[in-house]
Design a protein around this motif. Structure first.
Motif, mmCIF file in Angstrom:
data_model
loop_
_atom_site.group_PDB
_atom_site.id
_atom_site.type_symbol
_atom_site.label_atom_id
_atom_site.label_comp_id
_atom_site.label_asym_id
_atom_site.label_seq_id
_atom_site.Cartn_x
_atom_site.Cartn_y
_atom_site.Cartn_z
ATOM 1 N N VAL A 1 0.835 -1.211 0.000
ATOM 2 C CA VAL A 1 0.000 0.000 0.000
ATOM 3 C C VAL A 1 0.868 1.260 0.000
ATOM 4 C CG1 VAL A 1 -1.855 1.203 1.189
ATOM 5 C CG2 VAL A 1 -1.819 -1.268 1.180
ATOM 6 N N PHE A 2 2.012 1.211 0.689
ATOM 7 C CA PHE A 2 2.917 2.356 0.658
ATOM 8 C C PHE A 2 3.442 2.586 -0.758
ATOM 9 C CE2 PHE A 2 3.578 2.596 5.347
ATOM 10 C CZ PHE A 2 3.446 3.970 5.456
ATOM 11 N N ALA A 3 3.705 1.492 -1.473
ATOM 12 C CA ALA A 3 4.147 1.630 -2.867
ATOM 13 C C ALA A 3 3.065 2.315 -3.699
ATOM 14 C CB ALA A 3 4.490 0.253 -3.438
ATOM 15 N N LEU A 4 1.810 1.927 -3.476
ATOM 16 C CA LEU A 4 0.703 2.591 -4.177
ATOM 17 C C LEU A 4 0.637 4.065 -3.810
ATOM 18 C CD1 LEU A 4 -2.292 0.079 -3.899
ATOM 19 C CD2 LEU A 4 -1.119 0.815 -5.962
ATOM 20 N N PHE A 5 0.820 4.356 -2.521
ATOM 21 C CA PHE A 5 0.727 5.734 -2.031
ATOM 22 C C PHE A 5 1.809 6.617 -2.653
ATOM 23 C CE2 PHE A 5 1.786 8.975 1.186
ATOM 24 C CZ PHE A 5 0.549 9.577 1.343
ATOM 25 N N LEU A 6 3.029 6.071 -2.750
ATOM 26 C CA LEU A 6 4.157 6.872 -3.223
ATOM 27 C C LEU A 6 4.258 6.903 -4.748
ATOM 28 C CD1 LEU A 6 6.835 5.701 -0.637
ATOM 29 C CD2 LEU A 6 5.606 7.872 -0.655
ATOM 30 N N LEU A 7 3.900 5.798 -5.392
ATOM 31 C CA LEU A 7 4.152 5.680 -6.831
ATOM 32 C C LEU A 7 2.886 5.550 -7.669
ATOM 33 C CD1 LEU A 7 7.056 3.068 -6.508
ATOM 34 C CD2 LEU A 7 7.266 5.550 -6.706
ATOM 35 N N GLY A 8 1.730 5.393 -7.015
ATOM 36 C CA GLY A 8 0.509 5.106 -7.766
ATOM 37 C C GLY A 8 -0.126 6.295 -8.437
ATOM 38 N N GLY A 9 0.367 7.489 -8.163
ATOM 39 C CA GLY A 9 -0.224 8.660 -8.798
ATOM 40 C C GLY A 9 -1.330 9.265 -7.961
ATOM 41 N N ALA A 10 -1.716 10.480 -8.360
ATOM 42 C CA ALA A 10 -2.683 11.235 -7.561
ATOM 43 C C ALA A 10 -4.068 10.602 -7.536
ATOM 44 C CB ALA A 10 -2.775 12.652 -8.104
ATOM 45 N N PHE B 1 -4.044 6.263 1.044
ATOM 46 C CA PHE B 1 -3.939 6.878 2.377
ATOM 47 C C PHE B 1 -4.967 6.246 3.336
ATOM 48 C CE2 PHE B 1 -5.495 10.038 5.420
ATOM 49 C CZ PHE B 1 -4.312 10.387 6.062
ATOM 50 N N ALA B 2 -6.196 6.052 2.848
ATOM 51 C CA ALA B 2 -7.231 5.438 3.687
ATOM 52 C C ALA B 2 -6.840 4.011 4.076
ATOM 53 C CB ALA B 2 -8.577 5.439 2.952
ATOM 54 N N LEU B 3 -6.246 3.285 3.133
ATOM 55 C CA LEU B 3 -5.830 1.910 3.431
ATOM 56 C C LEU B 3 -4.700 1.884 4.465
ATOM 57 C CD1 LEU B 3 -5.845 0.131 -0.038
ATOM 58 C CD2 LEU B 3 -7.467 -0.140 1.829
ATOM 59 N N ILE C 1 -5.269 0.080 7.955
ATOM 60 C CA ILE C 1 -4.485 -1.115 8.335
ATOM 61 C C ILE C 1 -3.788 -0.891 9.682
ATOM 62 C CG2 ILE C 1 -2.464 -2.499 7.715
ATOM 63 C CD1 ILE C 1 -3.324 -2.126 4.773
ATOM 64 N N LEU C 2 -3.217 0.300 9.874
ATOM 65 C CA LEU C 2 -2.539 0.592 11.143
ATOM 66 C C LEU C 2 -3.532 0.573 12.305
ATOM 67 C CD1 LEU C 2 -0.133 3.475 10.023
ATOM 68 C CD2 LEU C 2 0.500 1.147 10.677
ATOM 69 N N VAL C 3 -4.657 1.253 12.119
ATOM 70 C CA VAL C 3 -5.652 1.311 13.194
ATOM 71 C C VAL C 3 -6.294 -0.065 13.399
ATOM 72 C CG1 VAL C 3 -7.799 2.393 13.947
ATOM 73 C CG2 VAL C 3 -6.098 3.748 12.763
ATOM 74 N N GLY C 4 -6.538 -0.779 12.293
ATOM 75 C CA GLY C 4 -7.158 -2.100 12.392
ATOM 76 C C GLY C 4 -6.274 -3.107 13.111
ATOM 77 N N THR C 5 -4.967 -3.038 12.863
ATOM 78 C CA THR C 5 -4.039 -3.934 13.559
ATOM 79 C C THR C 5 -4.055 -3.646 15.060
ATOM 80 O OG1 THR C 5 -2.636 -3.978 11.594
ATOM 81 C CG2 THR C 5 -1.644 -4.711 13.652
ATOM 82 N N TYR C 6 -4.040 -2.355 15.387
ATOM 83 C CA TYR C 6 -4.101 -1.957 16.801
ATOM 84 C C TYR C 6 -5.411 -2.451 17.455
ATOM 85 C CZ TYR C 6 -5.386 1.265 20.577
ATOM 86 O OH TYR C 6 -5.835 1.798 21.762
ATOM 87 N N SER C 7 -6.537 -2.242 16.747
ATOM 88 C CA SER C 7 -7.831 -2.583 17.366
ATOM 89 C C SER C 7 -8.023 -4.087 17.504
ATOM 90 C CB SER C 7 -8.983 -1.980 16.552
ATOM 91 O OG SER C 7 -9.130 -2.641 15.313
ATOM 92 N N SER C 8 -7.446 -4.883 16.583
ATOM 93 C CA SER C 8 -7.611 -6.338 16.700
ATOM 94 C C SER C 8 -6.882 -6.871 17.936
ATOM 95 C CB SER C 8 -7.108 -7.034 15.431
ATOM 96 O OG SER C 8 -5.705 -6.888 15.309
ATOM 97 N N ILE C 9 -5.881 -6.134 18.414
ATOM 98 C CA ILE C 9 -5.137 -6.558 19.608
ATOM 99 C C ILE C 9 -5.704 -5.906 20.870
ATOM 100 C CG2 ILE C 9 -2.874 -6.459 20.751
ATOM 101 C CD1 ILE C 9 -1.605 -6.519 17.936
ATOM 102 N N PHE C 10 -5.940 -4.590 20.798
ATOM 103 C CA PHE C 10 -6.240 -3.832 22.016
ATOM 104 C C PHE C 10 -7.713 -3.475 22.212
ATOM 105 C CE2 PHE C 10 -1.681 -2.833 21.586
ATOM 106 C CZ PHE C 10 -1.257 -3.095 22.876
ATOM 107 N N VAL C 11 -8.561 -3.676 21.203
ATOM 108 C CA VAL C 11 -9.947 -3.226 21.336
ATOM 109 C C VAL C 11 -10.934 -4.403 21.306
ATOM 110 C CG1 VAL C 11 -11.770 -1.796 20.310
ATOM 111 C CG2 VAL C 11 -9.402 -0.986 20.316
ATOM 112 N N ALA C 12 -10.860 -5.240 20.259
ATOM 113 C CA ALA C 12 -11.893 -6.267 20.066
ATOM 114 C C ALA C 12 -11.946 -7.256 21.234
ATOM 115 C CB ALA C 12 -11.633 -7.009 18.748
#
Length: 316
Positions: free
Chosen positions: A256-265, A272-274, A278-289
């Motif tokens: 996804v970072f490759a898409l963000f940097l090289l995928g174009g506008a 960016f949404a992904l 992904i960052l928030v979802g990884t956190y929530s699967s450990i600390f929230v759910a």
């Protein structure tokens, strides 16, 4: 090579109060941002004409606005798109005004103002207001239907409290991603809605893996002579799936970072949404759910005890 030791033992559940406080602050800040600043809805939702132009040299936004104001478009939304010399101009159509007329007037105005360096028209898009309203309803319905379907599916596979924990984590993820879009002013478009649905699926997948291990360990725990409490079992389960959770997220983020940097506008906001999801979802699967699921067990158990007491008291 193992980056995460298989016998790792971090007390995630013991830190649940800190995690709840952090999540509560992030969700509250997101809600305040959404109420106060709102979202920068794209033309998909608001309707109107979108004109993309390219300049020979990067212009100042204020100069672009000054150029199109005499043509009657001083209130247009103007922003950079991709390269510094590419500009998006979003205009609300006046009654009876066609997009072809708007784009021609905008281009003429820009060429008059920037006569030393010709301006190139890149594209023109039009979305009617009715289509925008329908897309708004469809986007909201898509997210709600996904959440309800997940609630039913997880209840069927596990228990109702697992489903509530999973849905709470997903709602947490979506709210924070929306808050980030409000904070950054990034355009909220249909591809971003698709990214949100992708985030819901991704985050749920992580949560299901953890829940599945918790269920297996709870069944094994019931066969033991000296049973562990449910929080300890859940904590062991999160640690057992930690390597899988982190490595999956890491490898996905590389793409996804490759898409963000090289995928174009065009897919920049989608990527960016992904990334945020992904960052928030990884956190929530450990600390929230899982912590929410465990907290609900206590609440459900108390309700059962109170019902049993009321039944005993009602007996003659």
């Amino acid at each position: 090579m193992q980056l995460i030791p298989p016998d790792i033992d971090i007390d995630f559940i013991g830190k649940r109060k800190i995690a709840f406080l952090l999540s509560g602050l992030m969700v509250a800040a997101s809600i305040v941002l959404l109420v106060v600043r709102g979202l920068n809805f794209g033309i998909d939702f608001t309707g109107g004409t979108l004109v993309e132009v390219r300049f020979a040299t990067p212009p100042q936004i204020a100069e672009v606005r000054k150029a199109i104001t005499p043509a009657g478009y001083g209130q247009a939304i103007i922003q950079r798109f991709g390269a510094p010399n590419e500009i998006l101009i979003r205009v609300q159509n006046r009654e009876g005004e066609k997009s072809s007329v708007i784009s021609a007037r905008v281009l003429d105005a820009l060429n008059r103002h920037f006569h030393a360096s010709p301006v190139e028209m890149r594209r023109v898009e039009y979305v009617g207001p009715q289509v925008g309203r329908e897309l708004t309803r469809a986007g909201i319905m898509a997210v709600l239907i996904a959440m309800v379907a997940i609630l039913l599916y997880v209840t069927f596979r596990f228990e109702f409290r697992f489903a509530l924990g999973a849905d709470a984590a997903l709602l947490h993820d979506v709210t924070i991603v929306l808050g980030l879009f409000s904070l950054t002013g990034k355009e909220f478009t249909l591809p971003v809605v698709a990214a949100l649905l992708t985030v819901i699926g991704y985050s749920l997948n992580d949560t299901i893996v953890v829940f599945d291990r918790i269920r297996e360990n709870l069944e094994a725990n019931r066969r033991r002579k000296r049973r562990l409490d449910e929080m300890t079992v859940a904590n062991h389960s999160i640690n057992q799936t930690l390597a899988r959770t982190l490595m999956t997220s890491f490898t996905t983020l590389l793409v996804v970072f490759a898409l963000f940097l090289l995928g174009g506008a065009v897919i920049h906001d989608f990527a960016f949404a992904l990334i945020a999801g992904i960052l928030v979802g990884t956190y929530s699967s450990i600390f929230v759910a899982s912590p929410i699921m465990l907290a609900l067990k206590g609440m459900f158990d108390r309700e059962k005890e109170e019902a049993a007491i009321r039944e005993l008291e009602a007996r003659p």
